[in-house]
Design a protein around this motif. Structure first.
Motif, PDB file in Angstrom:
ATOM      1  N   MET A   1      19.633  -6.740  -1.385  1.00 60.72           N
ATOM      2  CA  MET A   1      18.085  -6.175  -1.954  1.00 60.72           C
ATOM      3  C   MET A   1      17.193  -5.840  -0.702  1.00 60.72           C
ATOM      4  SD  MET A   1      17.113  -8.375  -5.231  1.00 60.72           S
ATOM      5  CE  MET A   1      16.347  -9.412  -4.792  1.00 60.72           C
ATOM      6  N   ASP A   2      16.395  -4.939  -1.107  1.00 56.79           N
ATOM      7  CA  ASP A   2      15.609  -4.403   0.184  1.00 56.79           C
ATOM      8  C   ASP A   2      14.325  -5.161   0.248  1.00 56.79           C
ATOM      9  OD1 ASP A   2      14.823  -2.597   1.963  1.00 56.79           O
ATOM     10  OD2 ASP A   2      14.871  -0.945   0.543  1.00 56.79           O
ATOM     11  N   GLU A   3      14.496  -5.744   1.382  1.00 52.33           N
ATOM     12  CA  GLU A   3      13.080  -6.636   1.744  1.00 52.33           C
ATOM     13  C   GLU A   3      12.170  -5.509   2.347  1.00 52.33           C
ATOM     14  OE1 GLU A   3      13.952  -9.632   4.787  1.00 52.33           O
ATOM     15  OE2 GLU A   3      15.702 -10.389   3.607  1.00 52.33           O
ATOM     16  N   ASP A   4      12.493  -4.256   2.500  1.00 58.07           N
ATOM     17  CA  ASP A   4      11.428  -3.096   3.100  1.00 58.07           C
ATOM     18  C   ASP A   4      10.407  -3.042   1.976  1.00 58.07           C
ATOM     19  OD1 ASP A   4      12.289  -3.090   5.524  1.00 58.07           O
ATOM     20  OD2 ASP A   4      13.701  -1.402   5.384  1.00 58.07           O
ATOM     21  N   LEU A   5      11.048  -2.986   0.593  1.00 56.90           N
ATOM     22  CA  LEU A   5      10.203  -3.011  -0.516  1.00 56.90           C
ATOM     23  C   LEU A   5       9.137  -4.158  -0.585  1.00 56.90           C
ATOM     24  CD1 LEU A   5      10.278  -0.885  -2.650  1.00 56.90           C
ATOM     25  CD2 LEU A   5      11.782  -2.402  -4.128  1.00 56.90           C
ATOM     26  N   VAL A   6       9.434  -5.380  -0.281  1.00 56.11           N
ATOM     27  CA  VAL A   6       8.331  -6.264  -0.422  1.00 56.11           C
ATOM     28  C   VAL A   6       7.334  -5.932   0.615  1.00 56.11           C
ATOM     29  CG1 VAL A   6       7.985  -8.671   0.190  1.00 56.11           C
ATOM     30  CG2 VAL A   6      10.222  -8.131  -1.148  1.00 56.11           C
ATOM     31  N   LYS A   7       7.734  -5.561   1.850  1.00 59.84           N
ATOM     32  CA  LYS A   7       6.872  -5.324   2.865  1.00 59.84           C
ATOM     33  C   LYS A   7       5.948  -4.107   2.501  1.00 59.84           C
ATOM     34  CE  LYS A   7       9.772  -6.863   6.527  1.00 59.84           C
ATOM     35  NZ  LYS A   7      10.513  -6.771   7.877  1.00 59.84           N
ATOM     36  N   PHE A   8       6.628  -2.967   1.940  1.00 58.77           N
ATOM     37  CA  PHE A   8       5.774  -1.958   1.340  1.00 58.77           C
ATOM     38  C   PHE A   8       4.722  -2.264   0.271  1.00 58.77           C
ATOM     39  CE2 PHE A   8       5.471   1.169  -2.102  1.00 58.77           C
ATOM     40  CZ  PHE A   8       4.708   2.102  -1.664  1.00 58.77           C
ATOM     41  N   ALA A   9       5.325  -2.906  -0.419  1.00 62.07           N
ATOM     42  CA  ALA A   9       4.100  -3.792  -1.486  1.00 62.07           C
ATOM     43  C   ALA A   9       3.015  -4.095  -1.007  1.00 62.07           C
ATOM     44  CB  ALA A   9       4.822  -4.649  -2.585  1.00 62.07           C
ATOM     45  N   ILE A  10       3.232  -5.312   0.002  1.00 63.34           N
ATOM     46  CA  ILE A  10       2.166  -5.946   0.584  1.00 63.34           C
ATOM     47  C   ILE A  10       1.134  -5.218   1.414  1.00 63.34           C
ATOM     48  CG2 ILE A  10       1.755  -7.709   2.521  1.00 63.34           C
ATOM     49  CD1 ILE A  10       4.359  -9.208   1.469  1.00 63.34           C
ATOM     50  N   GLN A  11       1.858  -4.162   2.292  1.00 61.76           N
ATOM     51  CA  GLN A  11       1.149  -3.304   3.107  1.00 61.76           C
ATOM     52  C   GLN A  11       0.178  -2.222   2.087  1.00 61.76           C
ATOM     53  OE1 GLN A  11       3.968  -1.717   5.712  1.00 61.76           O
ATOM     54  NE2 GLN A  11       4.094  -3.526   7.016  1.00 61.76           N
ATOM     55  N   PHE A  12       0.935  -1.739   1.247  1.00 57.91           N
ATOM     56  CA  PHE A  12       0.175  -0.942   0.288  1.00 57.91           C
ATOM     57  C   PHE A  12      -1.018  -1.737  -0.218  1.00 57.91           C
ATOM     58  CE2 PHE A  12      -0.637   0.692  -3.906  1.00 57.91           C
ATOM     59  CZ  PHE A  12      -0.662   2.006  -3.686  1.00 57.91           C
ATOM     60  N   LEU A  13      -0.919  -2.878  -0.849  1.00 58.96           N
ATOM     61  CA  LEU A  13      -2.155  -3.471  -1.437  1.00 58.96           C
ATOM     62  C   LEU A  13      -3.115  -4.073  -0.403  1.00 58.96           C
ATOM     63  CD1 LEU A  13      -0.116  -5.663  -3.997  1.00 58.96           C
ATOM     64  CD2 LEU A  13      -1.771  -3.941  -4.540  1.00 58.96           C
ATOM     65  N   GLU A  14      -2.768  -4.378   0.810  1.00 54.67           N
ATOM     66  CA  GLU A  14      -3.783  -4.677   1.800  1.00 54.67           C
ATOM     67  C   GLU A  14      -4.474  -3.402   2.494  1.00 54.67           C
ATOM     68  OE1 GLU A  14      -1.649  -8.481   4.107  1.00 54.67           O
ATOM     69  OE2 GLU A  14      -1.194  -6.529   4.792  1.00 54.67           O
ATOM     70  N   LYS A  15      -3.758  -2.348   2.411  1.00 51.60           N
ATOM     71  CA  LYS A  15      -4.406  -1.084   2.727  1.00 51.60           C
ATOM     72  C   LYS A  15      -5.625  -0.658   1.473  1.00 51.60           C
ATOM     73  CE  LYS A  15      -2.736   3.357   2.300  1.00 51.60           C
ATOM     74  NZ  LYS A  15      -1.913   4.250   2.433  1.00 51.60           N
ATOM     75  N   HIS A  16      -5.188  -1.030   0.218  1.00 49.36           N
ATOM     76  CA  HIS A  16      -6.174  -0.915  -0.730  1.00 49.36           C
ATOM     77  C   HIS A  16      -7.364  -1.933  -0.907  1.00 49.36           C
ATOM     78  CE1 HIS A  16      -3.241   2.301  -1.530  1.00 49.36           C
ATOM     79  NE2 HIS A  16      -4.169   2.839  -2.302  1.00 49.36           N
ATOM     80  N   GLY A  17      -7.454  -2.657   0.000  1.00 41.85           N
ATOM     81  CA  GLY A  17      -8.501  -3.851   0.131  1.00 41.85           C
ATOM     82  C   GLY A  17      -8.228  -5.269  -0.672  1.00 41.85           C
ATOM     83  N   CYS A  18      -7.124  -5.250  -0.724  1.00 39.26           N
ATOM     84  CA  CYS A  18      -6.733  -6.822  -1.338  1.00 39.26           C
ATOM     85  C   CYS A  18      -6.818  -7.826  -0.301  1.00 39.26           C
ATOM     86  CB  CYS A  18      -5.325  -6.824  -1.831  1.00 39.26           C
ATOM     87  SG  CYS A  18      -5.270  -5.743  -3.290  1.00 39.26           S
ATOM     88  N   SER A  19      -7.329  -8.747  -0.564  1.00 40.66           N
ATOM     89  CA  SER A  19      -7.719  -9.959   0.388  1.00 40.66           C
ATOM     90  C   SER A  19      -6.591 -10.870   0.638  1.00 40.66           C
ATOM     91  CB  SER A  19      -8.900 -10.664   0.247  1.00 40.66           C
ATOM     92  OG  SER A  19      -9.006 -11.148  -1.076  1.00 40.66           O
ATOM     93  N   TYR A  20      -5.766 -10.986  -0.532  1.00 41.55           N
ATOM     94  CA  TYR A  20      -4.659 -11.848  -0.564  1.00 41.55           C
ATOM     95  C   TYR A  20      -3.470 -11.135  -1.286  1.00 41.55           C
ATOM     96  CZ  TYR A  20      -1.542 -15.783  -1.948  1.00 41.55           C
ATOM     97  OH  TYR A  20      -0.493 -16.400  -2.056  1.00 41.55           O
ATOM     98  N   VAL A  21      -2.157 -11.123  -0.873  1.00 48.47           N
ATOM     99  CA  VAL A  21      -1.126 -10.619  -1.274  1.00 48.47           C
ATOM    100  C   VAL A  21       0.126 -11.596  -1.138  1.00 48.47           C
ATOM    101  CG1 VAL A  21       0.463  -8.477  -1.651  1.00 48.47           C
ATOM    102  CG2 VAL A  21      -1.785  -8.256  -0.974  1.00 48.47           C
TER     103      VAL A  21
END
Length: 87
Positions: A1-21
């Motif tokens: 499975m692709d761990e890059d997908l997890v990193k993508f999701a976390i970075q995407f949400l942090e970039k959109h102002g999420c304080s916790y992901v």
């Protein structure tokens, strides 16, 4: 499975102002057999995959999950969940 997908999701949400992901990528595999009178009648194999993401945006908890593990689909689901969390 692709761990890059997890990193993508976390970075995407942090970039959109999420304080916790937090994100979880899971894969389950299994074999099943049915035996009748000592003979294998049915045999099967299953493989299940999915991504679940929890996030905190403006003190609101959001969650999204999908079993379609492409970057475009994950982004689409994250965008929908962000929109819902802002309501």
């Amino acid at each position: 499975m692709d761990e890059d997908l997890v990193k993508f999701a976390i970075q995407f949400l942090e970039k959109h102002g999420c304080s916790y992901v937090e994100a979880r990528l899971q894969e389950t595999q299994g074999h099943s057999f049915t035996v009748k009178n000592g003979t294998v009648d049915l045999a099967g194999y299953s493989k299940l995959q999915g991504l679940g993401v929890r996030f905190l945006l403006q003190n609101k908890l959001g969650f999204v999950s999908t079993n379609q593990l492409t970057r475009d689909q994950v982004k689409k689901e994250l965008e929908k969940s962000l929109h819902t969390s802002k309501l």
